[in-house]
Enzyme design. Structure first.
Site: not given
Length: 351
Positions: A193, A97
């Protein structure tokens, strides 16, 4: 100078924006939405995080823009995450990420907004020696995040600022409290998340099928059944479903062709201890690998003390690392990250 700060709604990125504003930069906040599939449920806090980021930006006195990178995240990070699990490995999506979203898609977007640099709330530091940028550990050893940033390039580091890298977490919270930021006591986010606090196996099963098989011990004796190799990781103790007499059971290895899970009893069983590892997909902060036979320290997972090692083989995109002492539960799919003192050198994906 215009700096775009990635604001997550947490205290670290909020204080990063606050510090830059106080230093006289033209600061713009950017909130990244990276996941959409079920962000309305109890596990994903995107909506609240955006509210917290907007509240912090309001107090600091800067604009906040929200941008949706969910498509890029799914293509560049989540697809790889599922591929790795399907292949029996345990990936680290935070590393990917950072490389693909926070310091690529976000960086590109910020440059289009006219920014000279971007900033994040990571606990890491930078310096420049002989024209080359170095990534250094954060001053707070307990919060240092250089492990997750080891894939960054010279070009990316030239455009990045880490305003809280010189601070301890307690100082960051104190600054936020004094500045009357509402998120000064907000707890740190754990994990990614799209998983949140939900049971991990339940989440993974929405995307990957369960393929049951046998569990065998170190002598090849069947001791139970597993639900699918993708749902276990090396060193796992909880959730194996084996009790009985003797020491606790741990996952030691996976036999993919035979669909067998190898489990052993005892935390320090020889099958859980490795003196060497191989890794590929290597990436080096300096743009080139360290010399073969050079001595360093390394981590094979984030929450781990540095271990002395030798970089014993360096190929185009592969390395072999030999450790002075056996390392526990070295896990394919995780990252091995090498250090030279305070400097993060880079690393690769353990194979």
């Amino acid at each position: 100078m215009k700096v775009v700060v990635g604001m997550s709604g947490g205290v670290d990125s909020s204080v990063a924006a606050l510090l830059l504003k106080r230093q006289g930069f033209e600061v713009v906040g950017l909130f990244m939405k990276n996941w959409e599939d079920d962000d309305s449920d109890e596990y994903c806090s995107t909506r609240q995080d955006l509210i917290d980021a907007a509240a912090a930006a309001d107090v600091i006195g800067i604009e906040l823009e929200a941008v949706n990178f969910a498509a890029e995240y799914k293509d560049r990070v989540f697809a790889d995450f599922l591929r790795e699990y399907a292949a029996g490995r345990t990936p680290n999506p935070d590393v990917l990420c950072n490389a693909e979203i926070k310091f690529k898609a976000f960086l590109d977007h910020a440059m289009r907004l006219g920014a000279a640099k971007i900033a994040t709330g990571h606990y890491a530091r930078l310096d420049t020696v002989a024209g080359r940028h170095r990534l250094l550990r954060g001053a707070d050893g307990a919060k240092d995040q250089s492990y997750f940033l080891h894939r960054l390039t010279q070009e990316q580091l030239a455009r990045v600022m880490f305003p809280v890298g010189e601070l301890k977490k307690a100082e960051v919270r104190r600054m936020a409290l004094e500045a009357r930021l509402a998120n000064h006591a907000k707890k740190d986010s754990t994990g990614i998340c799209f998983i949140g606090e939900r049971p991990f196996g339940e989440f993974l099963n929405r995307y990957l099928p369960k393929v049951p098989g046998v569990m065998v011990d170190d002598r090849g004796r069947t001791v139970g059944e597993h639900i699918g190799l993708a749902f276990y990781t090396i060193g796992q103790r909880k959730g194996i479903g084996l009790g009985g007499a003797g020491e606790p059971w741990y996952v030691a290895a996976k036999d993919l062709p035979a669909n067998k899970l190898i489990v052993v009893q005892g935390h320090d069983h020889p099958l859980l201890m490795k003196r060497a590892l191989a890794a590929d997909e290597t990436s080096w902060i300096a743009g080139a690998p360290p010399a073969e036979r050079s001595e360093h320290t390394a981590k094979t997972r984030y929450r781990q003390a540095d271990a002395p090692c030798t970089l014993s083989r360096v190929l185009e995109s592969e390395i072999r690392v030999d450790f002075a002492a056996p390392q526990w539960a070295v896990t394919p799919g995780q990252s091995v990250v090498l250090y030279d003192g305070e400097a993060c050198l880079g690393g690769g994906v353990i194979t």
